[in-house]
Write a protein that holds these residues in place. Structure first.
Motif, short mmCIF file in Angstrom:
data_model
loop_
_atom_site.label_atom_id
_atom_site.label_comp_id
_atom_site.label_asym_id
_atom_site.label_seq_id
_atom_site.Cartn_x
_atom_site.Cartn_y
_atom_site.Cartn_z
N ARG A 83 11.82 72.84 92.67
CA ARG A 83 11.16 72.65 93.96
C ARG A 83 10.00 71.66 93.84
NH1 ARG A 83 9.72 78.21 96.78
NH2 ARG A 83 9.08 76.73 98.38
N THR A 84 9.24 71.77 92.76
CA THR A 84 8.10 70.87 92.56
C THR A 84 8.57 69.43 92.43
OG1 THR A 84 6.79 72.59 91.47
CG2 THR A 84 6.18 70.30 91.03
N VAL A 85 9.60 69.21 91.62
CA VAL A 85 10.07 67.85 91.38
C VAL A 85 10.70 67.26 92.64
CG1 VAL A 85 11.76 66.49 90.10
CG2 VAL A 85 10.34 68.16 88.90
N GLY A 141 20.38 70.43 89.83
CA GLY A 141 19.83 70.50 91.18
C GLY A 141 20.04 69.25 92.00
N GLY A 142 20.80 68.28 91.48
CA GLY A 142 21.15 67.09 92.24
C GLY A 142 20.27 65.88 91.99
N LEU A 143 19.34 65.96 91.02
CA LEU A 143 18.44 64.84 90.74
C LEU A 143 18.99 63.96 89.62
CD1 LEU A 143 15.37 67.15 90.81
CD2 LEU A 143 15.63 65.25 92.39
N GLN A 144 18.62 62.70 89.62
CA GLN A 144 18.95 61.80 88.52
C GLN A 144 17.81 61.87 87.50
OE1 GLN A 144 20.52 57.83 89.67
NE2 GLN A 144 20.24 58.54 91.77
N VAL A 145 18.16 62.12 86.23
CA VAL A 145 17.15 62.40 85.23
C VAL A 145 17.32 61.50 84.02
CG1 VAL A 145 16.15 64.17 83.72
CG2 VAL A 145 17.04 64.82 85.97
N ARG A 146 16.22 60.96 83.52
CA ARG A 146 16.20 60.24 82.24
C ARG A 146 15.21 61.01 81.34
NH1 ARG A 146 17.18 54.81 80.82
NH2 ARG A 146 18.76 54.95 82.48
N VAL A 149 18.36 71.61 84.20
CA VAL A 149 17.99 72.24 85.47
C VAL A 149 17.89 71.20 86.59
CG1 VAL A 149 16.13 73.44 86.69
CG2 VAL A 149 16.84 74.22 84.43
N LEU A 150 17.22 70.10 86.32
CA LEU A 150 17.02 69.10 87.36
C LEU A 150 18.30 68.36 87.71
CD1 LEU A 150 13.57 67.62 86.24
CD2 LEU A 150 14.03 69.27 88.05
N THR A 151 19.11 68.07 86.70
CA THR A 151 20.40 67.41 86.95
C THR A 151 21.31 68.33 87.77
OG1 THR A 151 20.23 66.17 84.89
CG2 THR A 151 22.40 66.32 85.90
N VAL A 166 13.96 61.06 88.23
CA VAL A 166 12.90 61.69 87.46
C VAL A 166 13.00 61.26 86.00
CG1 VAL A 166 11.79 63.88 86.87
CG2 VAL A 166 13.20 63.72 88.94
N MET A 167 11.86 60.86 85.43
CA MET A 167 11.80 60.61 83.99
C MET A 167 10.93 61.70 83.36
SD MET A 167 10.75 57.17 81.87
CE MET A 167 12.28 56.36 82.34
#
Length: 552
Positions: A371-373, A282-287, A278-280, A262-263
């Motif tokens: 959840r949305t992302v 939740g297990g997501l890779q974020v920039r 929050v997103l990181t 996710v960017m």
């Protein structure tokens, strides 16, 4: 004693909230002064635009950071002041705008503006109910639980699925969920064990993919199973390749919904950091980007699944940035989601018409954001698979497989490590299609694809080269180890039994292997592996051969 991951996330969110409060106190003091100055002096009426922009930002960010009342009040004031700010931007008469502002304040808004800072005194408690930390993976082999009263059938299924690299556990009844089953990744259960909807362990299935063994084809039974949250129904669990294929799909779907790249583009530093945290977590890779001028270079480097961006970021307009991104053909399919406090549906649709795919209204709760992302990333990768992956096997298509091979060739040349390429081909495959039909042939191809995915490493490159031929690249792997792995895989694949009606058959495979380092190009390495494959065919098939130059 070390803190739990959830508590650590909570502390970071609290720190971020305090930082937002300290900054916003100063900003609100300036905002109040600007509005009251503008109401008294037409020469300072231009300050209304900055005041409106701050109210717009607070309307979107304050609620997300725990100051719901401030966000609601900022939204109310933003709507009231917007017509005046628009007049300022259009160059209308300053004195007439000042008089309208003065009238607005006297109508009851003066106290609302003066009291904005008081709404920062208290905030909702930081909630981390959405946070479910994922344990570090120590083993790539999924754990499958079989709840099957027929012990002989359970053993047959366990033995067949073990060939795919799964770890199996079996129970003959489902009266109790035993201890030590928290690492189960998927459950297979006989429908008769689901007849008692009051069993305590039934709720445990809601968090796991579930395949039900059921020979009841009627609508009522299938509908009841769907209501219980069953993900798939299998009437013949002895067809191991078909069962393994369904397991593969469900496990892949479950993992895909938890991951993604996710960017985020937003000029509100605290809100941007909040989203990232929050997103990181939740297990997501974020920039996370606060400066839109770096957008194109960061996209090329990070290559996200989706792009989240604010609609208005200082001097930059979000829809214009989205349109600019679409200038490059490679980003035409990139999902762009606008986050904004704008609630006017017509303005939202206008923003979408200029390059966006969806519009989410701020403030956004942490759980809704996550959840949305996750959902958007999952859908984006599904669409990407239609382009880059073979529709039958889910493996890389021919062209992409060769591209990945080229990258690994260049990487191994730079670092000097050993890597291996192998070409695999199903033996006498035409006879399978002629004797049992193309549907049976597809089943065999899918079975080999699933076996390759489960038995090889996540870092290995697997592609369908064409028809019944596959290409495998094993980075940082010795020739000896590659031959050992492929020999074992060849032997286990030959043990798989395929069923067509009442007939049962098996298929073997041949493989040719070459080391990348022994050749002057990736293309030469493929040709060498292909030569070794045909050596294997001439030598009797069903095994692995190595190109002679790789042995030097």
């Amino acid at each position: 004693m070390p803190q739990s991951p959830t508590r650590e996330v909570q502390k970071k969110l609290e720190t971020l909230r305090n930082r937002f409060r300290d900054k916003t106190i100063r900003e609100i003091e300036g905002l109040v002064a600007s509005i009251f100055n503008a109401s008294r002096n037409s020469e300072t009426i231009g300050e209304l635009v900055a005041a409106y922009q701050l109210l717009h930002r607070l309307a979107g960010s304050a609620g997300t950071l725990g100051f719901t009342l401030l966000g609601e009040q900022a939204r109310k004031l933003e709507i009231a002041i917007k017509p005046l700010a628009d007049q300022v931007a259009d160059g209308a008469d300053s004195e007439s705008i000042r008089l309208e502002l003065k009238q607005l304040l006297s109508a009851g808004y003066e106290d609302d503006i003066a009291g904005l800072g008081n709404l920062l005194v208290t905030a909702e408690p930081v909630s981390t109910e959405w946070h479910q930390p994922r344990l570090a993976e120590t083993d790539n082999q999924p754990v499958l639980l079989i709840l099957e009263p027929d012990q002989e059938l359970a053993e047959l299924v366990s033995e067949g699925l073990a060939l795919y690299g799964h770890r199996l556990r079996s129970l003959s009844n489902g009266h109790e969920w035993p201890e030590g089953m928290d690492d189960v990744d998927l459950v297979m259960v006989r429908d008769t064990l689901l007849q008692d909807e009051g069993v305590q362990w039934l709720s445990r299935l809601h968090d796991l993919p579930v395949i039900c063994f059921s020979q009841a084809p009627d609508f009522a039974t299938r509908y009841r199973l769907a209501c219980l949250g069953i993900d798939a129904c299998c009437d013949d669990p002895q067809d191991i390749p078909a069962l393994a294929d369904r397991i593969e799909q469900l496990l892949a779907e479950g993992l895909a919904t938890l991951t993604g790249r996710v960017m985020i583009l937003d000029d509100d530093r605290e809100l941007l950091e909040h989203y990232r945290l929050v997103l990181t977590s939740g297990g997501l890779q974020v920039r996370a980007l606060g400066d839109p001028s770096n957008l194109l270079s960061e996209l090329s480097e990070f290559r996200p699944d989706i792009l989240l961006m604010d609609v208005q970021m200082g001097l930059y307009d979000g829809p214009a940035l989205a349109r600019m991104v679409r200038f490059q053909a490679e980003w035409l399919s990139l999902p762009i989601i606008f986050f904004s406090s704008e609630e006017d549906r017509n303005r939202q649709l206008d923003a979408l018409a200029r390059g966006g795919d969806d519009f989410v209204t701020k403030p956004v709760s942490d759980e809704f954001l996550l959840r949305t992302v996750r959902m958007r990333c999952y859908r984006a990768r599904q669409l990407d698979k239609l382009v880059s992956l073979d529709s039958l096997t889910g493996l890389l298509k021919h062209a992409l497989a060769k591209t990945e091979l080229g990258r690994e060739y260049a990487r191994s040349a730079r670092s000097g490590h050993n890597s291996v390429v192998a070409m695999l081909d199903l033996d006498h495959f035409k006879k399978v299609n002629d004797a049992y039909g193309h549907g049976a042939g597809d089943m065999v191809i899918k079975a080999l694809a699933n076996l390759l995915r489960h038995r090889l490493r996540n870092t290995d490159i697997i592609g369908r080269y064409g028809g019944e031929e596959f290409m495998v690249v094993l980075p940082e792997c010795s020739l000896e180890k590659a031959v050992e792995v492929l020999e074992a895989l060849s032997q286990d694949f030959a043990r798989l039994a395929f069923n067509v009606g009442t007939e049962e058959f098996s298929v073997s495979l041949s493989a040719g292997v070459a080391t990348l380092n022994a050749y002057g190009s990736a293309e030469q390495a493929i040709e060498a592996a292909d030569r070794a494959l045909y050596q294997r065919k001439r030598a009797g098939r069903n095994g692995v051969s190595v190109d002679s130059r790789s042995l030097l």
